[in-house]
Design a protein around this motif. Sequence first.
Motif, short mmCIF file in Angstrom:
data_model
loop_
_atom_site.label_atom_id
_atom_site.label_comp_id
_atom_site.label_asym_id
_atom_site.label_seq_id
_atom_site.Cartn_x
_atom_site.Cartn_y
_atom_site.Cartn_z
N LEU A 159 -40.31 1.55 -21.05
CA LEU A 159 -39.32 2.03 -20.10
C LEU A 159 -37.98 2.40 -20.74
O LEU A 159 -37.44 3.48 -20.47
N PRO A 160 -37.40 1.56 -21.61
CA PRO A 160 -36.12 1.96 -22.23
C PRO A 160 -36.22 3.23 -23.06
O PRO A 160 -35.27 4.03 -23.09
N LEU A 161 -37.35 3.43 -23.70
CA LEU A 161 -37.52 4.64 -24.51
C LEU A 161 -37.61 5.88 -23.63
O LEU A 161 -37.05 6.93 -23.95
N ILE A 162 -38.32 5.76 -22.51
CA ILE A 162 -38.43 6.89 -21.59
C ILE A 162 -37.07 7.19 -20.94
O ILE A 162 -36.69 8.36 -20.78
N LYS A 163 -36.32 6.15 -20.60
CA LYS A 163 -34.99 6.36 -20.02
C LYS A 163 -34.07 7.06 -21.01
O LYS A 163 -33.23 7.89 -20.62
N ALA A 164 -34.21 6.74 -22.28
CA ALA A 164 -33.36 7.35 -23.31
C ALA A 164 -33.76 8.79 -23.61
O ALA A 164 -32.96 9.56 -24.13
N SER A 165 -35.00 9.14 -23.28
CA SER A 165 -35.47 10.50 -23.57
C SER A 165 -36.41 10.94 -22.44
O SER A 165 -37.62 11.07 -22.64
N PRO A 166 -35.87 11.17 -21.22
CA PRO A 166 -36.71 11.34 -20.03
C PRO A 166 -37.56 12.60 -20.00
O PRO A 166 -38.54 12.66 -19.27
N ASP A 167 -37.20 13.63 -20.78
CA ASP A 167 -37.98 14.87 -20.75
C ASP A 167 -38.65 15.13 -22.10
O ASP A 167 -38.93 16.27 -22.46
N ALA A 168 -38.95 14.06 -22.82
CA ALA A 168 -39.51 14.19 -24.16
C ALA A 168 -40.99 14.55 -24.10
O ALA A 168 -41.65 14.45 -23.07
N THR A 169 -41.50 14.96 -25.25
CA THR A 169 -42.93 15.16 -25.42
C THR A 169 -43.53 13.89 -26.01
O THR A 169 -42.97 13.31 -26.95
N VAL A 170 -44.63 13.45 -25.45
CA VAL A 170 -45.31 12.24 -25.91
C VAL A 170 -46.53 12.65 -26.72
O VAL A 170 -47.26 13.57 -26.36
N TYR A 171 -46.75 11.94 -27.82
CA TYR A 171 -47.93 12.14 -28.66
C TYR A 171 -48.67 10.81 -28.75
O TYR A 171 -48.06 9.76 -28.90
N ILE A 172 -49.99 10.87 -28.67
CA ILE A 172 -50.81 9.66 -28.79
C ILE A 172 -51.91 9.93 -29.83
O ILE A 172 -52.55 10.99 -29.80
N ASN A 173 -52.10 8.95 -30.72
CA ASN A 173 -53.13 9.15 -31.72
C ASN A 173 -54.45 8.52 -31.28
O ASN A 173 -54.57 7.96 -30.19
#
Length: 201
Positions: A167-181
Amino acid sequence: RNAFILHTDGVPDFQFGALGINRLAEFTARLNMARSTVGFTIDATVDTVNESTFVRAVQMKAKGLKVDYRCANPLTIQSPKKLNDPFVYQFDLPPAISSFLSQGQSAYKTDSAMLVCANNQIKMVLADINGDKMEYVVTDDCIIDDSEDGQPIAEEFSFSYPIKTLLPLIKASPDATVYINTRGILRINVNKLDTHIWAIQ
């Protein structure tokens, strides 16, 4: 130990092998104080152990100011230096995701959030101890890359992550692109640093 920063783009070459920082709040406060003063410079005291060099301390200087910071031994920081598993899943976060996650955690009294991919759709699922669930569609457009080694990539996955870290990471970058390996490690760029979260095993 839920998250780590592993950033490789744009990192300058150093004359030493490693720099360990463990007291981040203290380091950030001292750095901000020093670099806001005229004439800011920073020097490193380097040690060598078993032919490996690392920074033992840094000294920040500015006009009329000298600030010391003792660094951590890099060997004591248990963080990956390299990730071998490819990041093959990619999707953008919608602006409302942080609000959903925050309210959902409160409503369902849960510590984890599951990301589920099926038919290129990503859902975030929260569940309480009774099995009641809430689902939120994050995107209908998950990009699945081809494997670099030619191995087939699963088109479906489900990985869970600790909300207190996510949650804190998403709040700090709410429109970011997520990558999952392929192992479920999630990567998100926060303040120009690639931050990773381990999936809950």
